[in-house]
Scaffold this active site. Sequence first.
Site, PDB file in Angstrom:
ATOM      1  N   ARG A  66     -22.433  39.676  -3.345  1.00  0.00           N
ATOM      2  CA  ARG A  66     -23.755  39.191  -2.926  1.00  0.00           C
ATOM      3  C   ARG A  66     -24.318  40.056  -1.814  1.00  0.00           C
ATOM      4  O   ARG A  66     -23.556  40.683  -1.055  1.00  0.00           O
ATOM      5  CB  ARG A  66     -23.647  37.737  -2.417  1.00  0.00           C
ATOM      6  CG  ARG A  66     -23.189  36.742  -3.454  1.00  0.00           C
ATOM      7  CD  ARG A  66     -23.136  35.349  -2.857  1.00  0.00           C
ATOM      8  NE  ARG A  66     -24.472  34.854  -2.631  1.00  0.00           N
ATOM      9  CZ  ARG A  66     -25.080  33.944  -3.409  1.00  0.00           C
ATOM     10  NH1 ARG A  66     -24.453  33.409  -4.424  1.00  0.00           N
ATOM     11  NH2 ARG A  66     -26.311  33.550  -3.155  1.00  0.00           N
TER      12      ARG A  66
ATOM     13  N   GLU B 298     -25.131  35.610 -20.760  1.00  0.00           N
ATOM     14  CA  GLU B 298     -24.203  34.557 -20.353  1.00  0.00           C
ATOM     15  C   GLU B 298     -25.026  33.287 -20.223  1.00  0.00           C
ATOM     16  O   GLU B 298     -25.993  33.219 -19.456  1.00  0.00           O
ATOM     17  CB  GLU B 298     -23.506  34.872 -19.030  1.00  0.00           C
ATOM     18  CG  GLU B 298     -22.538  33.742 -18.649  1.00  0.00           C
ATOM     19  CD  GLU B 298     -21.768  34.022 -17.369  1.00  0.00           C
ATOM     20  OE1 GLU B 298     -21.466  35.185 -17.060  1.00  0.00           O
ATOM     21  OE2 GLU B 298     -21.472  33.029 -16.664  1.00  0.00           O
TER      22      GLU B 298
ATOM     23  N   HIS C 234     -18.569  38.402  -7.764  1.00  0.00           N
ATOM     24  CA  HIS C 234     -19.996  38.464  -7.459  1.00  0.00           C
ATOM     25  C   HIS C 234     -20.145  39.064  -6.071  1.00  0.00           C
ATOM     26  O   HIS C 234     -19.775  38.443  -5.077  1.00  0.00           O
ATOM     27  CB  HIS C 234     -20.578  37.038  -7.515  1.00  0.00           C
ATOM     28  CG  HIS C 234     -22.060  36.973  -7.263  1.00  0.00           C
ATOM     29  ND1 HIS C 234     -22.769  35.804  -7.347  1.00  0.00           N
ATOM     30  CD2 HIS C 234     -22.973  37.929  -6.938  1.00  0.00           C
ATOM     31  CE1 HIS C 234     -24.049  36.030  -7.087  1.00  0.00           C
ATOM     32  NE2 HIS C 234     -24.192  37.327  -6.817  1.00  0.00           N
TER      33      HIS C 234
ATOM     34  N   ASN D 238     -13.042  34.140 -12.375  1.00  0.00           N
ATOM     35  CA  ASN D 238     -13.829  34.527 -11.206  1.00  0.00           C
ATOM     36  C   ASN D 238     -13.003  34.250  -9.938  1.00  0.00           C
ATOM     37  O   ASN D 238     -12.583  33.106  -9.717  1.00  0.00           O
ATOM     38  CB  ASN D 238     -15.132  33.705 -11.220  1.00  0.00           C
ATOM     39  CG  ASN D 238     -16.046  34.049 -10.081  1.00  0.00           C
ATOM     40  OD1 ASN D 238     -15.604  34.222  -8.950  1.00  0.00           O
ATOM     41  ND2 ASN D 238     -17.328  34.144 -10.349  1.00  0.00           N
TER      42      ASN D 238
ATOM     43  N   HIS E 154     -20.336  28.587 -15.627  1.00  0.00           N
ATOM     44  CA  HIS E 154     -20.827  27.854 -14.465  1.00  0.00           C
ATOM     45  C   HIS E 154     -20.459  26.382 -14.558  1.00  0.00           C
ATOM     46  O   HIS E 154     -20.920  25.676 -15.446  1.00  0.00           O
ATOM     47  CB  HIS E 154     -22.328  27.992 -14.223  1.00  0.00           C
ATOM     48  CG  HIS E 154     -22.628  27.958 -12.752  1.00  0.00           C
ATOM     49  ND1 HIS E 154     -22.650  26.783 -12.051  1.00  0.00           N
ATOM     50  CD2 HIS E 154     -22.839  28.943 -11.867  1.00  0.00           C
ATOM     51  CE1 HIS E 154     -22.889  27.063 -10.785  1.00  0.00           C
ATOM     52  NE2 HIS E 154     -23.004  28.364 -10.643  1.00  0.00           N
TER      53      HIS E 154
ATOM     54  N   THR F 184     -24.107  28.238  -4.567  1.00  0.00           N
ATOM     55  CA  THR F 184     -23.618  29.143  -5.601  1.00  0.00           C
ATOM     56  C   THR F 184     -24.820  29.470  -6.465  1.00  0.00           C
ATOM     57  O   THR F 184     -25.921  28.991  -6.179  1.00  0.00           O
ATOM     58  CB  THR F 184     -22.480  28.474  -6.409  1.00  0.00           C
ATOM     59  OG1 THR F 184     -22.076  29.352  -7.461  1.00  0.00           O
ATOM     60  CG2 THR F 184     -22.911  27.146  -7.027  1.00  0.00           C
ATOM     61  N   THR F 185     -24.641  30.300  -7.499  1.00  0.00           N
ATOM     62  CA  THR F 185     -25.787  30.678  -8.318  1.00  0.00           C
ATOM     63  C   THR F 185     -26.415  29.423  -8.934  1.00  0.00           C
ATOM     64  O   THR F 185     -25.731  28.658  -9.610  1.00  0.00           O
ATOM     65  CB  THR F 185     -25.343  31.635  -9.443  1.00  0.00           C
ATOM     66  OG1 THR F 185     -24.483  32.612  -8.880  1.00  0.00           O
ATOM     67  CG2 THR F 185     -26.520  32.295 -10.103  1.00  0.00           C
TER      68      THR F 185
ATOM     69  N   GLU G  63     -20.742  40.642 -11.136  1.00  0.00           N
ATOM     70  CA  GLU G  63     -21.987  39.870 -11.094  1.00  0.00           C
ATOM     71  C   GLU G  63     -22.800  40.396  -9.933  1.00  0.00           C
ATOM     72  O   GLU G  63     -22.269  40.567  -8.824  1.00  0.00           O
ATOM     73  CB  GLU G  63     -21.694  38.388 -10.835  1.00  0.00           C
ATOM     74  CG  GLU G  63     -21.156  37.652 -12.011  1.00  0.00           C
ATOM     75  CD  GLU G  63     -20.893  36.179 -11.670  1.00  0.00           C
ATOM     76  OE1 GLU G  63     -21.293  35.718 -10.578  1.00  0.00           O
ATOM     77  OE2 GLU G  63     -20.263  35.513 -12.483  1.00  0.00           O
TER      78      GLU G  63
ATOM     79  N   GLY H  20     -14.488  30.003 -12.483  1.00  0.00           N
ATOM     80  CA  GLY H  20     -13.930  30.294 -11.168  1.00  0.00           C
ATOM     81  C   GLY H  20     -13.470  29.079 -10.395  1.00  0.00           C
ATOM     82  O   GLY H  20     -12.279  28.873 -10.161  1.00  0.00           O
TER      83      GLY H  20
ATOM     84  N   ARG I 299     -21.055  37.086   1.485  1.00  0.00           N
ATOM     85  CA  ARG I 299     -20.453  35.850   2.024  1.00  0.00           C
ATOM     86  C   ARG I 299     -19.019  35.643   1.555  1.00  0.00           C
ATOM     87  O   ARG I 299     -18.258  34.965   2.204  1.00  0.00           O
ATOM     88  CB  ARG I 299     -21.298  34.633   1.684  1.00  0.00           C
ATOM     89  CG  ARG I 299     -21.306  34.280   0.218  1.00  0.00           C
ATOM     90  CD  ARG I 299     -21.893  32.912  -0.012  1.00  0.00           C
ATOM     91  NE  ARG I 299     -23.335  32.895   0.192  1.00  0.00           N
ATOM     92  CZ  ARG I 299     -24.129  32.003  -0.400  1.00  0.00           C
ATOM     93  NH1 ARG I 299     -23.623  31.072  -1.186  1.00  0.00           N
ATOM     94  NH2 ARG I 299     -25.412  32.031  -0.206  1.00  0.00           N
TER      95      ARG I 299
ATOM     96  N   HIS J  73     -13.878  32.565  -5.182  1.00  0.00           N
ATOM     97  CA  HIS J  73     -13.490  31.428  -4.341  1.00  0.00           C
ATOM     98  C   HIS J  73     -12.237  31.716  -3.521  1.00  0.00           C
ATOM     99  O   HIS J  73     -12.008  31.084  -2.491  1.00  0.00           O
ATOM    100  CB  HIS J  73     -13.330  30.166  -5.191  1.00  0.00           C
ATOM    101  CG  HIS J  73     -14.613  29.836  -5.901  1.00  0.00           C
ATOM    102  ND1 HIS J  73     -15.663  29.222  -5.260  1.00  0.00           N
ATOM    103  CD2 HIS J  73     -15.024  30.097  -7.157  1.00  0.00           C
ATOM    104  CE1 HIS J  73     -16.669  29.107  -6.110  1.00  0.00           C
ATOM    105  NE2 HIS J  73     -16.299  29.622  -7.273  1.00  0.00           N
TER     106      HIS J  73
HETATM  107  N1  PXP Z   1     -20.986  32.692 -14.235  1.00  0.00           N
HETATM  108  C1  PXP Z   1     -21.868  33.022 -13.258  1.00  0.00           C
HETATM  109  C2  PXP Z   1     -23.012  33.901 -13.593  1.00  0.00           C
HETATM  110  C3  PXP Z   1     -21.690  32.554 -11.942  1.00  0.00           C
HETATM  111  O1  PXP Z   1     -22.564  32.897 -10.994  1.00  0.00           O
HETATM  112  C4  PXP Z   1     -20.564  31.758 -11.653  1.00  0.00           C
HETATM  113  C5  PXP Z   1     -20.339  31.279 -10.256  1.00  0.00           C
HETATM  114  O2  PXP Z   1     -19.937  32.307  -9.446  1.00  0.00           O
HETATM  115  C6  PXP Z   1     -19.682  31.461 -12.698  1.00  0.00           C
HETATM  116  C7  PXP Z   1     -19.918  31.914 -13.983  1.00  0.00           C
HETATM  117  C8  PXP Z   1     -18.448  30.634 -12.468  1.00  0.00           C
HETATM  118  O3  PXP Z   1     -18.825  29.358 -12.104  1.00  0.00           O
HETATM  119  P1  PXP Z   1     -17.719  28.354 -11.543  1.00  0.00           P
HETATM  120  O4  PXP Z   1     -17.197  28.943 -10.284  1.00  0.00           O
HETATM  121  O5  PXP Z   1     -18.488  27.094 -11.350  1.00  0.00           O
HETATM  122  O6  PXP Z   1     -16.665  28.258 -12.606  1.00  0.00           O
END
Ligand code: PXP
Length: 239
Positions: free
Chosen positions: A45, A151, A43, A7, A191, A100-101, A70, A213, A49, A10
């Site tokens: 949004r 997921e 993602h 991801n 996540h 974040t989500t 996403e 990510g 952002r 960031h």
């Molecule tokens: N999966 C989903 C659905 C997410 O929303 C996120 C965060 O953007 C991630 C995975 C990745 O999470 P992290 O950035 O904490 O690794």
Amino acid sequence: MAGLAVNVDHIATIRQARKGVYPDPVAAAVLAELAGADGIVVHLRKDRRHIHDRDVRILRKTVQTKLILEMASTSEMLGIALDIKPDLVTLVPEKRAELTTEGGLDLVIHKTSIAETVGTLQNSGIPVSIFIDPDPEQIKIAHQTDAKMVEIHTGVFCDATTPTKRKHAFSKIVDAVKLANKLRMGVNAGHGICYNTIKAFKGLIEIDEFSIGHSIVSRAALVGMERAVKEMISRVKEL
Ligand code: PXP
């Protein structure tokens, strides 16, 4: 063996700190793929952002592995997905104030509208994954929506502060992964996963892909994107 989807939101977050043009998530995606990533996740949004429409459109042209979008289940995002045609859409909840989500989609509440979005996307050839908490009821409803994948939200496990809480959260993940697999759904997980928490997934062979990510981009700031991705891939290969 499980795959790794990286991801790059960031990277865009750093760019937006100065509202400039660098660092470019497109460049980060190229480096992640050169390091061996199996997919790139962004993602988009509602509040834009971090990732912008321009990023998704360019990534659609440049990503060589697969592009995972996403998005919230809204008519605006549906229109964008149908136009851009990512390789996979992951439906996520979205709250304006969240960092974040936070948590998975609640399908008990949103089943009808989510099933409609899944149908529209999958009928136009875009497979759909639904981001849900590791809860058997949510998995069963995800299956009823006809989504190809789920997921599993791993955040509660990754953020657990005591061994007891960690153990409890992980056993929920194991049950959820196995149930989704039994229902013949694809299973991704993500996540909060970092270079340490990834090790807990050893032996959970039903997971198709990890979506990671923040930990990768954080390490990339210190050691570079390719090395950070390679180090996570080698952890995933050891599972
Ligand atoms: N999966 C989903 C659905 C997410 O929303 C996120 C965060 O953007 C991630 C995975 C990745 O999470 P992290 O950035 O904490 O690794």
